[in-house]
Design a protein around this motif. Sequence first.
Motif, PDB file in Angstrom:
ATOM      1  N   PHE A 133       6.776   8.843 -17.525  1.00 49.64           N
ATOM      2  CA  PHE A 133       7.616   7.672 -17.320  1.00 49.64           C
ATOM      3  C   PHE A 133       8.990   8.063 -16.781  1.00 49.64           C
ATOM      4  CE2 PHE A 133      10.459   4.207 -18.486  1.00 49.64           C
ATOM      5  CZ  PHE A 133       9.771   3.139 -17.934  1.00 49.64           C
ATOM      6  N   ALA A 134       9.542   9.164 -17.294  1.00 46.04           N
ATOM      7  CA  ALA A 134      10.841   9.621 -16.788  1.00 46.04           C
ATOM      8  C   ALA A 134      10.740   9.943 -15.294  1.00 46.04           C
ATOM      9  CB  ALA A 134      11.314  10.843 -17.578  1.00 46.04           C
ATOM     10  N   GLU A 135       9.670  10.626 -14.897  1.00 45.97           N
ATOM     11  CA  GLU A 135       9.493  10.937 -13.479  1.00 45.97           C
ATOM     12  C   GLU A 135       9.206   9.677 -12.668  1.00 45.97           C
ATOM     13  OE1 GLU A 135       6.919  13.784 -10.490  1.00 45.97           O
ATOM     14  OE2 GLU A 135       7.016  14.326 -12.612  1.00 45.97           O
ATOM     15  N   HIS A 136       8.462   8.753 -13.252  1.00 46.62           N
ATOM     16  CA  HIS A 136       8.171   7.472 -12.583  1.00 46.62           C
ATOM     17  C   HIS A 136       9.474   6.723 -12.267  1.00 46.62           C
ATOM     18  CE1 HIS A 136       6.436   3.507 -11.821  1.00 46.62           C
ATOM     19  NE2 HIS A 136       7.206   3.026 -12.786  1.00 46.62           N
ATOM     20  N   MET A 137      10.395   6.680 -13.228  1.00 50.94           N
ATOM     21  CA  MET A 137      11.665   5.988 -13.005  1.00 50.94           C
ATOM     22  C   MET A 137      12.488   6.687 -11.913  1.00 50.94           C
ATOM     23  SD  MET A 137      11.390   3.337 -14.729  1.00 50.94           S
ATOM     24  CE  MET A 137      12.993   2.696 -14.344  1.00 50.94           C
ATOM     25  N   LEU A 197       0.824  -1.207   0.000  1.00 49.80           N
ATOM     26  CA  LEU A 197       0.000   0.000   0.000  1.00 49.80           C
ATOM     27  C   LEU A 197       0.862   1.263   0.000  1.00 49.80           C
ATOM     28  CD1 LEU A 197      -2.812  -1.011   2.528  1.00 49.80           C
ATOM     29  CD2 LEU A 197      -3.033  -0.713   0.052  1.00 49.80           C
ATOM     30  N   LEU A 198       1.913   1.266   0.810  1.00 56.58           N
ATOM     31  CA  LEU A 198       2.800   2.431   0.867  1.00 56.58           C
ATOM     32  C   LEU A 198       3.505   2.668  -0.469  1.00 56.58           C
ATOM     33  CD1 LEU A 198       4.347   1.897   4.408  1.00 56.58           C
ATOM     34  CD2 LEU A 198       2.832   3.764   3.714  1.00 56.58           C
ATOM     35  N   LEU A 199       3.993   1.596  -1.083  1.00 51.64           N
ATOM     36  CA  LEU A 199       4.671   1.735  -2.373  1.00 51.64           C
ATOM     37  C   LEU A 199       3.704   2.213  -3.454  1.00 51.64           C
ATOM     38  CD1 LEU A 199       6.939  -1.438  -2.336  1.00 51.64           C
ATOM     39  CD2 LEU A 199       7.673   0.956  -2.125  1.00 51.64           C
ATOM     40  N   THR A 200       2.506   1.637  -3.489  1.00 52.29           N
ATOM     41  CA  THR A 200       1.514   2.042  -4.486  1.00 52.29           C
ATOM     42  C   THR A 200       1.174   3.516  -4.329  1.00 52.29           C
ATOM     43  OG1 THR A 200       0.605  -0.181  -4.655  1.00 52.29           O
ATOM     44  CG2 THR A 200      -0.832   1.621  -5.345  1.00 52.29           C
ATOM     45  N   GLU A 201       0.979   3.960  -3.105  1.00 52.48           N
ATOM     46  CA  GLU A 201       0.659   5.374  -2.871  1.00 52.48           C
ATOM     47  C   GLU A 201       1.778   6.272  -3.365  1.00 52.48           C
ATOM     48  OE1 GLU A 201      -1.123   8.822  -2.209  1.00 52.48           O
ATOM     49  OE2 GLU A 201      -2.093   6.866  -2.209  1.00 52.48           O
ATOM     50  N   ARG A 202       3.020   5.911  -3.092  1.00 54.62           N
ATOM     51  CA  ARG A 202       4.156   6.730  -3.549  1.00 54.62           C
ATOM     52  C   ARG A 202       4.255   6.744  -5.075  1.00 54.62           C
ATOM     53  NH1 ARG A 202       8.579   7.100   0.225  1.00 54.62           N
ATOM     54  NH2 ARG A 202       9.667   8.195  -1.428  1.00 54.62           N
ATOM     55  N   LEU A 203       3.968   5.601  -5.712  1.00 56.35           N
ATOM     56  CA  LEU A 203       4.014   5.543  -7.174  1.00 56.35           C
ATOM     57  C   LEU A 203       2.873   6.352  -7.783  1.00 56.35           C
ATOM     58  CD1 LEU A 203       4.915   1.789  -7.661  1.00 56.35           C
ATOM     59  CD2 LEU A 203       6.434   3.755  -7.974  1.00 56.35           C
ATOM     60  N   ALA A 253      20.169  -5.427  -5.191  1.00 56.20           N
ATOM     61  CA  ALA A 253      20.328  -6.576  -6.086  1.00 56.20           C
ATOM     62  C   ALA A 253      19.736  -7.835  -5.467  1.00 56.20           C
ATOM     63  CB  ALA A 253      21.800  -6.788  -6.425  1.00 56.20           C
ATOM     64  N   ARG A 254      19.967  -8.018  -4.180  1.00 57.44           N
ATOM     65  CA  ARG A 254      19.422  -9.185  -3.474  1.00 57.44           C
ATOM     66  C   ARG A 254      17.889  -9.127  -3.467  1.00 57.44           C
ATOM     67  NH1 ARG A 254      23.207  -9.700   0.254  1.00 57.44           N
ATOM     68  NH2 ARG A 254      22.413  -7.963   1.472  1.00 57.44           N
ATOM     69  N   LEU A 255      17.333  -7.942  -3.198  1.00 56.56           N
ATOM     70  CA  LEU A 255      15.877  -7.780  -3.202  1.00 56.56           C
ATOM     71  C   LEU A 255      15.299  -8.081  -4.581  1.00 56.56           C
ATOM     72  CD1 LEU A 255      13.246  -6.937  -1.800  1.00 56.56           C
ATOM     73  CD2 LEU A 255      13.791  -4.566  -2.421  1.00 56.56           C
ATOM     74  N   GLU A 256      15.939  -7.562  -5.624  1.00 55.72           N
ATOM     75  CA  GLU A 256      15.471  -7.823  -6.988  1.00 55.72           C
ATOM     76  C   GLU A 256      15.472  -9.320  -7.284  1.00 55.72           C
ATOM     77  OE1 GLU A 256      16.418  -6.760 -11.658  1.00 55.72           O
ATOM     78  OE2 GLU A 256      17.818  -6.093 -10.119  1.00 55.72           O
ATOM     79  N   SER A 257      16.525 -10.008  -6.897  1.00 51.64           N
ATOM     80  CA  SER A 257      16.625 -11.449  -7.128  1.00 51.64           C
ATOM     81  C   SER A 257      15.529 -12.207  -6.387  1.00 51.64           C
ATOM     82  CB  SER A 257      18.009 -11.934  -6.699  1.00 51.64           C
ATOM     83  OG  SER A 257      18.110 -13.330  -6.848  1.00 51.64           O
ATOM     84  N   LEU A 258      15.324 -11.867  -5.123  1.00 46.60           N
ATOM     85  CA  LEU A 258      14.287 -12.538  -4.329  1.00 46.60           C
ATOM     86  C   LEU A 258      12.891 -12.283  -4.891  1.00 46.60           C
ATOM     87  CD1 LEU A 258      15.635 -11.777  -0.751  1.00 46.60           C
ATOM     88  CD2 LEU A 258      15.420 -14.042  -1.802  1.00 46.60           C
ATOM     89  N   LEU A 259      12.597 -11.029  -5.236  1.00 41.74           N
ATOM     90  CA  LEU A 259      11.271 -10.707  -5.756  1.00 41.74           C
ATOM     91  C   LEU A 259      11.026 -11.340  -7.125  1.00 41.74           C
ATOM     92  CD1 LEU A 259      10.948  -6.969  -4.659  1.00 41.74           C
ATOM     93  CD2 LEU A 259       9.798  -8.965  -3.661  1.00 41.74           C
ATOM     94  N   LEU A 287      12.741   5.425  -4.188  1.00 35.87           N
ATOM     95  CA  LEU A 287      12.195   4.464  -3.230  1.00 35.87           C
ATOM     96  C   LEU A 287      13.255   3.455  -2.779  1.00 35.87           C
ATOM     97  CD1 LEU A 287       8.694   3.803  -4.830  1.00 35.87           C
ATOM     98  CD2 LEU A 287       9.172   5.044  -2.709  1.00 35.87           C
ATOM     99  N   LEU A 288      14.245   3.209  -3.618  1.00 34.65           N
ATOM    100  CA  LEU A 288      15.311   2.266  -3.287  1.00 34.65           C
ATOM    101  C   LEU A 288      16.586   2.970  -2.807  1.00 34.65           C
ATOM    102  CD1 LEU A 288      14.892  -0.124  -6.346  1.00 34.65           C
ATOM    103  CD2 LEU A 288      14.201  -0.554  -3.977  1.00 34.65           C
ATOM    104  N   ALA A 289      16.541   4.287  -2.725  1.00 38.23           N
ATOM    105  CA  ALA A 289      17.748   5.063  -2.430  1.00 38.23           C
ATOM    106  C   ALA A 289      18.396   4.706  -1.099  1.00 38.23           C
ATOM    107  CB  ALA A 289      17.439   6.561  -2.476  1.00 38.23           C
ATOM    108  N   GLY A 290      17.626   4.271  -0.123  1.00 34.76           N
ATOM    109  CA  GLY A 290      18.188   3.945   1.175  1.00 34.76           C
ATOM    110  C   GLY A 290      18.866   2.595   1.236  1.00 34.76           C
TER     111      GLY A 290
END
Length: 138
Positions: A98-102, A6-12, A118-124, A108-111
């Motif tokens: 789309f440029a702003e979306h990216m 929900l938090l990610l969707t709201e930010r997107l 990379a590990r999160l991407e692989s797991l997801l 969102l991943l800056a922290g």
Amino acid sequence: MHRLGLLLTERLCLVYRRYGLSEGEFDVLAALRRAGEPFERAPGELAAHTMVTTGAMTKRIDRLERDGLVTRRRSAEDGRGRVVALTPAGRELIDRAFAEHMENERSLLAGMSPQDAARLESLLTAWLARMEPPPPGP
């Protein structure tokens, strides 16, 4: 998981709303843009690419057409079929959105460290492959 989703969707969706779009409308415009020249697809293809029913797709296309972002015409190959295409205004809008979306996704991943990202991407990716139904066969 639900709270994070929900938090990610709201930010997107903050970005989509800045461009006057819903999440679904953004998906349709992005699918048309990814199609490449001449930036068009059949409504059924759009529904499959965005994983919604054809009824939901019709509503999205209606709104986008009303706003001058897409057009609908009869298919040259099959007069009964329809083709949805980006208008110049639709292409300009999705390119900016789309440029702003990216940029937003990156923030969102800056922290995360590059290794954690990379590990999160692989797991997801692996989890999605197990959860998502296989694409329909020919």
